[in-house]
Design a protein around this motif. Structure first.
Motif, PDB file in Angstrom:
ATOM      1  N   LEU A 104       0.811  -1.208   0.000  1.00 22.84           N
ATOM      2  CA  LEU A 104       0.000   0.000   0.000  1.00 22.84           C
ATOM      3  C   LEU A 104       0.850   1.267   0.000  1.00 22.84           C
ATOM      4  O   LEU A 104       0.454   2.291  -0.565  1.00 22.84           O
ATOM      5  CB  LEU A 104      -0.929   0.000   1.216  1.00 22.84           C
ATOM      6  N   ALA A 105       2.023   1.206   0.602  1.00 20.52           N
ATOM      7  CA  ALA A 105       2.892   2.381   0.660  1.00 20.52           C
ATOM      8  C   ALA A 105       3.416   2.788  -0.715  1.00 20.52           C
ATOM      9  O   ALA A 105       3.921   3.906  -0.878  1.00 20.52           O
ATOM     10  CB  ALA A 105       4.061   2.121   1.599  1.00 20.52           C
ATOM     11  N   ASP A 106       3.297   1.900  -1.704  1.00 17.88           N
ATOM     12  CA  ASP A 106       3.746   2.225  -3.060  1.00 17.88           C
ATOM     13  C   ASP A 106       2.701   3.006  -3.843  1.00 17.88           C
ATOM     14  O   ASP A 106       2.876   3.255  -5.037  1.00 17.88           O
ATOM     15  CB  ASP A 106       4.095   0.944  -3.816  1.00 17.88           C
ATOM     16  N   THR A 107       1.607   3.387  -3.209  1.00 13.37           N
ATOM     17  CA  THR A 107       0.521   4.128  -3.850  1.00 13.37           C
ATOM     18  C   THR A 107       0.262   5.400  -3.038  1.00 13.37           C
ATOM     19  O   THR A 107       0.870   5.611  -1.983  1.00 13.37           O
ATOM     20  CB  THR A 107      -0.763   3.278  -3.883  1.00 13.37           C
ATOM     21  N   PRO A 108      -0.681   6.241  -3.486  1.00 14.98           N
ATOM     22  CA  PRO A 108      -0.998   7.442  -2.702  1.00 14.98           C
ATOM     23  C   PRO A 108      -1.686   7.161  -1.364  1.00 14.98           C
ATOM     24  O   PRO A 108      -1.950   8.095  -0.611  1.00 14.98           O
ATOM     25  CB  PRO A 108      -1.937   8.229  -3.635  1.00 14.98           C
ATOM     26  N   TRP A 109      -1.983   5.909  -1.057  1.00 14.40           N
ATOM     27  CA  TRP A 109      -2.640   5.579   0.205  1.00 14.40           C
ATOM     28  C   TRP A 109      -1.737   5.966   1.378  1.00 14.40           C
ATOM     29  O   TRP A 109      -0.540   5.695   1.361  1.00 14.40           O
ATOM     30  CB  TRP A 109      -2.938   4.093   0.236  1.00 14.40           C
ATOM     31  N   PRO A 110      -2.274   6.588   2.437  1.00 15.92           N
ATOM     32  CA  PRO A 110      -1.420   7.152   3.495  1.00 15.92           C
ATOM     33  C   PRO A 110      -0.935   6.157   4.543  1.00 15.92           C
ATOM     34  O   PRO A 110      -0.204   6.561   5.460  1.00 15.92           O
ATOM     35  CB  PRO A 110      -2.334   8.201   4.132  1.00 15.92           C
ATOM     36  N   ALA A 112       0.788   2.249   5.605  1.00 13.92           N
ATOM     37  CA  ALA A 112       1.557   1.087   5.160  1.00 13.92           C
ATOM     38  C   ALA A 112       0.772  -0.192   5.397  1.00 13.92           C
ATOM     39  O   ALA A 112       0.065  -0.333   6.399  1.00 13.92           O
ATOM     40  CB  ALA A 112       2.902   1.034   5.886  1.00 13.92           C
ATOM     41  N   GLY A 113       0.920  -1.111   4.478  1.00 14.39           N
ATOM     42  CA  GLY A 113       0.249  -2.397   4.598  1.00 14.39           C
ATOM     43  C   GLY A 113       0.448  -3.196   3.332  1.00 14.39           C
ATOM     44  O   GLY A 113       1.174  -2.781   2.414  1.00 14.39           O
ATOM     45  N   ARG A 114      -0.193  -4.324   3.275  1.00 14.09           N
ATOM     46  CA  ARG A 114      -0.038  -5.211   2.113  1.00 14.09           C
ATOM     47  C   ARG A 114      -1.399  -5.708   1.667  1.00 14.09           C
ATOM     48  O   ARG A 114      -2.268  -6.012   2.491  1.00 14.09           O
ATOM     49  CB  ARG A 114       0.856  -6.396   2.459  1.00 14.09           C
ATOM     50  N   VAL A 115      -1.560  -5.796   0.354  1.00 17.67           N
ATOM     51  CA  VAL A 115      -2.763  -6.365  -0.246  1.00 17.67           C
ATOM     52  C   VAL A 115      -2.379  -7.650  -0.961  1.00 17.67           C
ATOM     53  O   VAL A 115      -1.372  -7.703  -1.664  1.00 17.67           O
ATOM     54  CB  VAL A 115      -3.421  -5.379  -1.231  1.00 17.67           C
ATOM     55  N   THR A 116      -3.192  -8.686  -0.777  1.00 18.03           N
ATOM     56  CA  THR A 116      -2.980  -9.972  -1.433  1.00 18.03           C
ATOM     57  C   THR A 116      -4.226 -10.345  -2.219  1.00 18.03           C
ATOM     58  O   THR A 116      -5.351 -10.176  -1.718  1.00 18.03           O
ATOM     59  CB  THR A 116      -2.686 -11.079  -0.405  1.00 18.03           C
ATOM     60  N   ALA A 134      -2.667  -4.419   7.740  1.00 20.94           N
ATOM     61  CA  ALA A 134      -2.043  -3.186   8.227  1.00 20.94           C
ATOM     62  C   ALA A 134      -0.654  -3.513   8.757  1.00 20.94           C
ATOM     63  O   ALA A 134      -0.482  -4.475   9.507  1.00 20.94           O
ATOM     64  CB  ALA A 134      -2.887  -2.553   9.321  1.00 20.94           C
ATOM     65  N   ALA A 135       0.333  -2.701   8.373  1.00 19.83           N
ATOM     66  CA  ALA A 135       1.697  -2.925   8.857  1.00 19.83           C
ATOM     67  C   ALA A 135       1.882  -2.414  10.278  1.00 19.83           C
ATOM     68  O   ALA A 135       2.563  -3.037  11.089  1.00 19.83           O
ATOM     69  CB  ALA A 135       2.692  -2.238   7.921  1.00 19.83           C
ATOM     70  N   ALA A 136       1.261  -1.282  10.594  1.00 17.37           N
ATOM     71  CA  ALA A 136       1.413  -0.681  11.927  1.00 17.37           C
ATOM     72  C   ALA A 136       0.135   0.054  12.296  1.00 17.37           C
ATOM     73  O   ALA A 136      -0.685  -0.455  13.053  1.00 17.37           O
ATOM     74  CB  ALA A 136       2.627   0.247  11.961  1.00 17.37           C
ATOM     75  N   ASP A 137      -0.065   1.250  11.741  1.00 22.77           N
ATOM     76  CA  ASP A 137      -1.241   2.045  12.069  1.00 22.77           C
ATOM     77  C   ASP A 137      -2.499   1.423  11.468  1.00 22.77           C
ATOM     78  O   ASP A 137      -2.503   0.934  10.337  1.00 22.77           O
ATOM     79  CB  ASP A 137      -1.081   3.468  11.536  1.00 22.77           C
ATOM     80  N   SER A 138      -3.579   1.474  12.220  1.00 21.97           N
ATOM     81  CA  SER A 138      -4.862   0.985  11.734  1.00 21.97           C
ATOM     82  C   SER A 138      -5.487   1.993  10.771  1.00 21.97           C
ATOM     83  O   SER A 138      -5.215   3.199  10.845  1.00 21.97           O
ATOM     84  CB  SER A 138      -5.805   0.728  12.910  1.00 21.97           C
ATOM     85  N   PHE A 139      -6.344   1.502   9.895  1.00 20.93           N
ATOM     86  CA  PHE A 139      -6.981   2.387   8.914  1.00 20.93           C
ATOM     87  C   PHE A 139      -8.269   1.745   8.406  1.00 20.93           C
ATOM     88  O   PHE A 139      -8.414   0.520   8.426  1.00 20.93           O
ATOM     89  CB  PHE A 139      -6.046   2.674   7.736  1.00 20.93           C
ATOM     90  N   PRO A 140      -9.230   2.567   7.942  1.00 15.93           N
ATOM     91  CA  PRO A 140     -10.440   2.019   7.327  1.00 15.93           C
ATOM     92  C   PRO A 140     -10.122   1.558   5.902  1.00 15.93           C
ATOM     93  O   PRO A 140      -9.302   2.160   5.212  1.00 15.93           O
ATOM     94  CB  PRO A 140     -11.407   3.205   7.326  1.00 15.93           C
TER      95      PRO A 140
END
Length: 267
Positions: A104-110, A112-116, A134-140
């Motif tokens: 997710l960090a490779d996009t404009p999304w604020p 960090a995380g991973r999509v599979t 989510a890698a660390a911070d939670s997000f919707p």
């Protein structure tokens, strides 16, 4: 199974599916018995919608006390997530199963995380699964799919759509749900529907093929306003849901959604 730098093709009996990792991990083709079911072209096929589905009002969403602005790629809104716009990485590829990821960090999304995304093909079905971590911070977040099924397969009449939603989300002039639930109305549609017992939508190409889209998710968008294709989009929440019905992804509670497309020939 065949694979190259950008595409992976799975095969099972008469079924064949091609995943284009270079174009947002979209399915660029789904052939059953020689019939191509998906509309062809660089923006069509079937792409994952992640980390949100449909439109975000004016491209903005809140997470706690922070407001984030996403690129407005469908003015005045942001639409269909960022995953369809980036290359994905193939992490596993077999004859009938493959798995792909992007960060997710490779996009404009604020955040960090991973999509599979995983794809599992059988002779009479395709199961797709999306996961958001989510890698660390939670997000919707939200996840779902946007398939462009061909309206006509060239073998007979146009496709027929059959489903029985419990309600329809009233759509405002800005194409966003107003928050009111109404009785389902006849098409044409660019609308979100609630199916609390799980999504089940059947597409029938007369004399050719029947395909049923199912998911344990309770939301589906149906779009049939174009001449060339119709869309049946199972998703984890309604359009603008990051603002109206947020589902929080945390390091210990990832988001996962699956859909299965099952078919049978009618010829």
């Amino acid at each position: 199974m065949t694979t190259n730098a950008q595409t992976t093709t799975l095969s099972a009996g008469p079924a064949r599916v091609t995943v284009d990792t270079g174009r947002g991990c979209r399915l660029s083709g789904l052939r059953v018995g020689g019939l191509e079911l998906l509309r062809q072209g660089p923006t069509y096929g079937s792409f994952p919608m992640v980390p949100w589905c449909g439109r975000i009002a004016e491209g903005r969403f809140r997470n706690g006390g922070e407001t984030h602005q996403m690129p407005v790629n469908h003015p005045p809104h942001a639409i269909h997530g960022t995953g369809r716009d980036v290359p994905w990485r193939t992490v596993r590829a077999e004859d009938t199963f493959a798995a792909f990821t992007y960060e997710l960090a490779d996009t404009p999304w604020p955040y960090a995380g991973r999509v599979t995304q995983m794809a599992e093909l059988a002779e009479d079905s395709l199961t797709l699964t999306l996961g958001v971590e989510a890698a660390a911070d939670s997000f919707p977040a939200q996840a779902g799919w946007h398939p462009w099924f061909r309206r006509n397969l060239g073998t007979g009449g146009d496709v027929q759509i059959d489903f029985a939603p419990a309600w329809q989300e009233e759509r405002g002039d800005d194409h966003l749900p107003t928050g009111n639930r109404i009785d389902p109305r006849p098409g044409p549609w660019d609308d979100c529907f609630g199916m609390p017992d799980g999504v089940r939508v059947t597409l029938t190409w007369p004399g050719a093929l029947e395909l049923t889209v199912t998911s344990r998710a309770e939301w589906v968008v149906v779009y049939d306003e174009q001449d060339e294709a119709v869309c049946v989009e199972p998703q984890s929440g309604p359009p603008n849901g990051l603002n109206t019905l947020p589902r929080l992804v945390t390091p210990i509670d990832p988001l996962e959604i699956s859909t299965t497309w099952t078919w049978r020939t009618l010829a």
